[in-house]
Design a protein around this motif. Structure first.
Motif, PDB file in Angstrom:
ATOM      1  N   THR A 125       0.828  -1.209   0.000  1.00 12.12           N
ATOM      2  CA  THR A 125       0.000   0.000   0.000  1.00 12.12           C
ATOM      3  C   THR A 125       0.859   1.253   0.000  1.00 12.12           C
ATOM      4  N   GLN A 126       1.993   1.210   0.690  1.00 12.62           N
ATOM      5  CA  GLN A 126       2.919   2.339   0.644  1.00 12.62           C
ATOM      6  C   GLN A 126       3.353   2.617  -0.794  1.00 12.62           C
ATOM      7  N   ASP A 127       3.692   1.550  -1.516  1.00 13.25           N
ATOM      8  CA  ASP A 127       4.108   1.721  -2.907  1.00 13.25           C
ATOM      9  C   ASP A 127       2.974   2.285  -3.754  1.00 13.25           C
ATOM     10  N   ALA A 128       1.752   1.778  -3.546  1.00 13.41           N
ATOM     11  CA  ALA A 128       0.598   2.267  -4.304  1.00 13.41           C
ATOM     12  C   ALA A 128       0.348   3.745  -4.003  1.00 13.41           C
ATOM     13  N   HIS A 129       0.548   4.117  -2.746  1.00 12.68           N
ATOM     14  CA  HIS A 129       0.381   5.512  -2.338  1.00 12.68           C
ATOM     15  C   HIS A 129       1.376   6.410  -3.064  1.00 12.68           C
ATOM     16  N   MET A 130       2.638   5.990  -3.122  1.00 13.03           N
ATOM     17  CA  MET A 130       3.659   6.785  -3.796  1.00 13.03           C
ATOM     18  C   MET A 130       3.393   6.872  -5.301  1.00 13.03           C
ATOM     19  N   VAL A 131       2.918   5.779  -5.901  1.00  5.39           N
ATOM     20  CA  VAL A 131       2.592   5.791  -7.326  1.00  5.39           C
ATOM     21  C   VAL A 131       1.469   6.778  -7.604  1.00  5.39           C
ATOM     22  N   ALA A 132       0.433   6.775  -6.749  1.00 12.26           N
ATOM     23  CA  ALA A 132      -0.692   7.699  -6.937  1.00 12.26           C
ATOM     24  C   ALA A 132      -0.228   9.144  -6.848  1.00 12.26           C
ATOM     25  N   ILE A 133       0.655   9.438  -5.893  1.00 16.02           N
ATOM     26  CA  ILE A 133       1.191  10.795  -5.775  1.00 16.02           C
ATOM     27  C   ILE A 133       1.971  11.172  -7.025  1.00 16.02           C
ATOM     28  N   SER A 134       2.790  10.240  -7.533  1.00 11.91           N
ATOM     29  CA  SER A 134       3.609  10.531  -8.715  1.00 11.91           C
ATOM     30  C   SER A 134       2.750  10.772  -9.956  1.00 11.91           C
ATOM     31  N   LYS A 135       1.546  10.199  -9.977  1.00  7.48           N
ATOM     32  CA  LYS A 135       0.654  10.374 -11.121  1.00  7.48           C
ATOM     33  C   LYS A 135      -0.242  11.599 -10.992  1.00  7.48           C
ATOM     34  N   SER A 136      -0.204  12.270  -9.854  1.00  3.07           N
ATOM     35  CA  SER A 136      -1.021  13.465  -9.643  1.00  3.07           C
ATOM     36  C   SER A 136      -0.358  14.644 -10.345  1.00  3.07           C
ATOM     37  N   VAL A 137      -1.049  15.253 -11.285  1.00  2.00           N
ATOM     38  CA  VAL A 137      -0.442  16.309 -12.092  1.00  2.00           C
ATOM     39  C   VAL A 137      -1.222  17.621 -12.061  1.00  2.00           C
ATOM     40  N   PHE A 138      -2.451  17.590 -11.574  1.00  2.00           N
ATOM     41  CA  PHE A 138      -3.291  18.793 -11.576  1.00  2.00           C
ATOM     42  C   PHE A 138      -3.332  19.350 -10.163  1.00  2.00           C
ATOM     43  N   ASP A 139      -2.811  20.549  -9.976  1.00  4.14           N
ATOM     44  CA  ASP A 139      -2.582  21.107  -8.643  1.00  4.14           C
ATOM     45  C   ASP A 139      -3.787  21.820  -8.041  1.00  4.14           C
ATOM     46  N   PHE A 140      -4.940  21.724  -8.677  1.00  4.66           N
ATOM     47  CA  PHE A 140      -6.110  22.475  -8.234  1.00  4.66           C
ATOM     48  C   PHE A 140      -7.242  21.520  -7.843  1.00  4.66           C
ATOM     49  N   SER A 141      -7.889  21.823  -6.721  1.00  4.99           N
ATOM     50  CA  SER A 141      -9.099  21.128  -6.294  1.00  4.99           C
ATOM     51  C   SER A 141     -10.158  22.186  -6.051  1.00  4.99           C
ATOM     52  N   LEU A 142     -11.384  21.954  -6.502  1.00  5.24           N
ATOM     53  CA  LEU A 142     -12.404  22.982  -6.335  1.00  5.24           C
ATOM     54  C   LEU A 142     -13.760  22.377  -6.073  1.00  5.24           C
ATOM     55  N   VAL A 143     -14.536  23.107  -5.301  1.00  3.19           N
ATOM     56  CA  VAL A 143     -15.917  22.743  -5.013  1.00  3.19           C
ATOM     57  C   VAL A 143     -16.799  23.925  -5.386  1.00  3.19           C
ATOM     58  N   THR A 144     -17.839  23.655  -6.158  1.00  5.36           N
ATOM     59  CA  THR A 144     -18.792  24.692  -6.566  1.00  5.36           C
ATOM     60  C   THR A 144     -20.116  24.463  -5.860  1.00  5.36           C
ATOM     61  N   ASP A 145     -20.591  25.488  -5.187  1.00  3.76           N
ATOM     62  CA  ASP A 145     -21.911  25.495  -4.567  1.00  3.76           C
ATOM     63  C   ASP A 145     -22.897  25.956  -5.634  1.00  3.76           C
ATOM     64  N   LEU A 146     -23.730  25.055  -6.123  1.00  8.12           N
ATOM     65  CA  LEU A 146     -24.604  25.365  -7.252  1.00  8.12           C
ATOM     66  C   LEU A 146     -25.665  26.393  -6.903  1.00  8.12           C
ATOM     67  N   ALA A 147     -26.211  26.336  -5.689  1.00  5.19           N
ATOM     68  CA  ALA A 147     -27.263  27.275  -5.294  1.00  5.19           C
ATOM     69  C   ALA A 147     -26.703  28.671  -5.056  1.00  5.19           C
ATOM     70  N   ALA A 148     -25.569  28.735  -4.383  1.00  3.82           N
ATOM     71  CA  ALA A 148     -24.969  30.034  -4.053  1.00  3.82           C
ATOM     72  C   ALA A 148     -24.131  30.578  -5.199  1.00  3.82           C
ATOM     73  N   THR A 149     -23.928  29.787  -6.258  1.00  5.95           N
ATOM     74  CA  THR A 149     -23.096  30.135  -7.417  1.00  5.95           C
ATOM     75  C   THR A 149     -21.745  30.724  -6.990  1.00  5.95           C
ATOM     76  N   LYS A 150     -21.074  30.004  -6.113  1.00  8.91           N
ATOM     77  CA  LYS A 150     -19.720  30.388  -5.717  1.00  8.91           C
ATOM     78  C   LYS A 150     -18.839  29.144  -5.714  1.00  8.91           C
ATOM     79  N   THR A 151     -17.558  29.363  -5.967  1.00  9.02           N
ATOM     80  CA  THR A 151     -16.604  28.272  -6.080  1.00  9.02           C
ATOM     81  C   THR A 151     -15.422  28.519  -5.159  1.00  9.02           C
ATOM     82  N   THR A 152     -15.038  27.497  -4.430  1.00 11.96           N
ATOM     83  CA  THR A 152     -13.842  27.547  -3.585  1.00 11.96           C
ATOM     84  C   THR A 152     -12.768  26.696  -4.240  1.00 11.96           C
ATOM     85  N   ILE A 153     -11.609  27.301  -4.439  1.00 10.51           N
ATOM     86  CA  ILE A 153     -10.501  26.630  -5.117  1.00 10.51           C
ATOM     87  C   ILE A 153      -9.300  26.560  -4.192  1.00 10.51           C
ATOM     88  N   GLN A 154      -8.686  25.405  -4.136  1.00 10.03           N
ATOM     89  CA  GLN A 154      -7.422  25.214  -3.433  1.00 10.03           C
ATOM     90  C   GLN A 154      -6.358  24.836  -4.455  1.00 10.03           C
TER      91      GLN A 154
END
Length: 272
Positions: free
Chosen positions: A85-114
């Motif tokens: 599982t440690q190896d699988a964890h490191m592989v998943a990290i190495s394959k992560s290429v998009f540095d942005f995570s976001l959540v959009t509140d559809l009713a409030a029409t606002k988006t939080t981005i990290q």
């Protein structure tokens, strides 16, 4: 060991803020150019759009995999010593290429981005209203009939192919508002390309969350993206200044500090 946010430390349960439970997961392959002048050197990854009645979440699929594996490893000392599982964890990290995570509140029409490069940032702003121009033209993506649209967003001109047969007016990142799900999105110069890979009822990845770690600096969009761009352009030198990268020892025992020339960023958003 590597923590879910890239730091070297023991496995710890990830702190997060959950918004909702996804009903649908939509997968997009991502291809992008880190350097816009090297048009044959695409970085590839997988992203995931999660959809519920109230929220959207978009981010790197392999980051979610890494988060899940990290939390399992953090549950007990026995788990923490599971090499597979440690190896699988490191592989998943190495394959992560998009540095942005976001959540959009559809009713409030606002988006939080990290976003994170060397530091981590968070901002909330009104969800962009994309001004689409519907055009003549059709194609098939994964055997699904699609129609064509264009828009301009944050310094780039985009072409989208959307499926009226899939009645979800959503797409990758903050792109939405078309009469159907976006199955392909790319800028005119093919720097950033999102391509639909399929969708399913949310099963393995249902929790729609952002990180609740205090290290995320809450600021506004302009400051967050400016800081991210600076770190992207001068990554090595800034990492050395911050102590993230240390001195290198030569074979003769002498040491030197790493350095690298600044390079132009090719972020998804160019104007902010």
């Amino acid at each position: 060991m590597t923590s879910p946010d890239g730091g070297m430390e023991a496995y710890k349960t990830m702190k997060k803020k959950a918004y909702d439970t996804a009903k649908i997961d939509v997968f997009y392959k991502l291809r992008y150019l880190r350097d816009s002048t090297k048009t044959d050197k695409y970085t590839e990854g997988m992203t995931l759009l999660m959809v519920s009645d109230k929220y959207l979440r978009f981010g790197d699929y392999n980051r979610l995999v890494a988060d899940s594996l990290n939390n399992w490893l953090a549950q007990s000392k026995e788990n923490a010593h599971n090499a597979e599982t440690q190896d699988a964890h490191m592989v998943a990290i190495s394959k992560s290429v998009f540095d942005f995570s976001l959540v959009t509140d559809l009713a409030a029409t606002k988006t939080t981005i990290q976003c994170r490069k060397l530091r981590a940032y968070e901002y909330t702003y009104p969800t962009p209203v994309i001004e689409w121009q519907l055009e003549k033209g059709d194609t098939l993506i994964g055997d699904v009939p699609c129609k064509k649209a264009r828009c301009t967003f944050s310094g780039r001109n985009y072409i989208a192919w959307y499926a009226e047969s899939i009645s979800m007016p959503y797409g990758p990142y903050v792109f939405g508002g078309l009469p159907g799900l976006i199955l392909e999105l790319h800028d005119e110069n093919m720097n950033w390309i999102f391509t639909y890979c399929g969708m399913e009822e949310a099963k393995s990845y249902k929790e729609m969350y952002l990180y609740a770690d205090k290290k995320y600096i809450k600021t506004n969009r302009e400051k967050a993206l400016t800081a991210y761009r600076n770190e992207d352009e001068d990554f090595v030198n800034m990492a050395v200044e911050m102590g993230i990268l240390g001195e290198v020892t030569r074979p003769d025992g002498t040491t030197y500090k790493l350095s690298a020339p600044r390079h132009p960023s090719n972020m998804l958003e160019l104007v902010f």
